[in-house]
Design a protein around this motif. Structure first.
Motif, mmCIF file in Angstrom:
data_model
loop_
_atom_site.group_PDB
_atom_site.id
_atom_site.type_symbol
_atom_site.label_atom_id
_atom_site.label_comp_id
_atom_site.label_asym_id
_atom_site.label_seq_id
_atom_site.Cartn_x
_atom_site.Cartn_y
_atom_site.Cartn_z
ATOM 1 N N ARG A 144 0.924 -1.202 0.429
ATOM 2 C CA ARG A 144 -0.132 0.026 0.144
ATOM 3 C C ARG A 144 0.907 1.083 0.027
ATOM 4 O O ARG A 144 2.162 1.214 1.132
ATOM 5 N N ASP A 145 0.210 2.422 -0.979
ATOM 6 C CA ASP A 145 1.269 3.449 -0.675
ATOM 7 C C ASP A 145 1.654 4.342 0.850
ATOM 8 O O ASP A 145 2.899 4.775 0.892
ATOM 9 N N ASP A 146 0.334 4.003 1.368
ATOM 10 C CA ASP A 146 0.804 4.994 2.487
ATOM 11 C C ASP A 146 2.313 4.126 3.682
ATOM 12 O O ASP A 146 2.416 4.759 4.610
HETATM 13 ZN ZN ZN Z 1 -2.728 4.633 -0.115
#
Ligand code: ZN
Ligand code: PRT
Length: 294
Positions: free
Chosen positions: A53-55
């Motif tokens: 996930r990018d976060d």
């Molecule tokens: Zn995200």
């Protein structure tokens, strides 16, 4: 002993996944067992790819679980601190904006003093409001921020904007840009020397691909008496290549021109007497200097 590999964290599925894989492919990096798995290996470059996930990517890079990662600058500003930005990548462009109901006449940040603002970017918003000297209630919500005002959860939002159509269809309008963002390559601050060498190779390839994307290769025919005028319009990397054509009195010119002023130059070339203009995309372009703007 197993081969050293650079560990890169990329977005598993979302807006940045496609362009990230595309960029790696343009760098001639191939994958053994397809993407979409949590971990995959490149087969012709010492790279190990983690799809996340990018976060979570800035934290993984800061902790050294991955050496480098590709994420939006918005995520770096909100979630990343102990990492370095190595290069801007030119895709995933958007802005984080403050948006207010359409009917509201916004003129300056002080107009929203005391408002409730919904966002997924509380840290960035807090800094923005502080710089503007405005106090407002920040409501940190995790998704569908744009509907918050219509359901009475907030008075305004601070959210990512691409075309602006999502805001528009929710009765909101952009009031102010808080930050602009694009995808960046981030790195752990303590990458060991053997891994740093691999990172430098990757950055060199990315730089060649990015430079190529910003330029086009142009070929044209010109009558010899107009060569000087036409050459002036073609700066090229140094100066244009000129070769005689079989037909006497004519030459062929080859050069590289920047995409930003491409149409303007092509029109001037045509007006100056150029004929048979051919324009080609470039896959990779290696300049003397490969430093990338970060
Ligand atoms: Zn995200
Ligand atoms: O699952 P994961 O957590 O990995 O993904 P995600 O859902 O958090 O992120 P994702 O895939 O939506 O976006 C990844 C990154 O793409 C963001 O962090 C930005 O850096 C970048 N990016 C570029 C965008 C947009 N453009 C964008 N338009 N991220 C989100 N949007 C949203 C916008 O907020 C709106 O809701 O897309 C919607 C459509 O935008 P409009 O303005 O074109 O209507």
């Amino acid at each position: 002993m197993s081969e050293k590999r650079l560990k890169i964290a990329i977005q598993r599925s979302g807006r940045l996944s496609g362009p990230t894989i595309e960029l790696l492919k343009k760098c001639d990096i191939g994958f053994q067992d397809g993407m979409g798995k949590l971990r995959s290996l490149a087969d012709n470059f010492p790279l190990e790819i983690y799809s996340l996930r990018d976060d979570d990517i800035p934290q993984y890079v800061e902790d050294g679980v991955a050496d480098v990662g590709i994420v939006g600058e918005n995520i770096v500003a909100e979630n990343g601190c102990g990492i370095d930005v190595v290069a801007k990548l030119g895709f995933g462009k958007c802005r984080l904006s403050l948006a207010v109901p359409k009917a509201f006449q916004y003129s300056a940040a002080k107009d929203i003093q005391g408002w409730r603002i919904a966002t997924t970017y509380p840290k960035i918003l807090k800094t923005f409001l502080h710089e503007k000297g405005v106090s407002a209630e920040i409501h940190n919500i995790s998704g569908s921020v744009e509907i918050a005002p219509s359901i009475g959860l907030a008075d305004a939002v601070c959210d990512l904007v691409g075309s602006g159509s999502t805001l528009f269809s929710n009765g909101l309008v952009e009031a102010e840009t808080v930050m602009t963002s694009e995808a960046v390559l981030i790195s752990n601050r303590n990458v060991e020397p053997s891994i740093k060498k691999i990172l430098d190779k990757l950055v060199f390839r990315i730089s060649a691909v990015r430079t190529a994307q910003q330029n086009k290769y142009i070929l044209l025919n010109a009558p010899n008496e107009k060569l000087d005028d036409i050459s002036q319009l073609l700066p090229g990397i140094k100066s244009p290549t000129v070769m005689p054509l079989a037909e006497s009195g004519w030459s062929s010119l080859h050069s590289v021109i920047n995409e930003s002023d491409f149409w303007e130059i092509v029109e001037k070339l045509r007006d100056a007497g150029a004929e048979g203009i051919l324009v080609l995309s470039i896959d990779q372009m290696i300049n003397g200097s490969t430093a990338m703007g970060a």
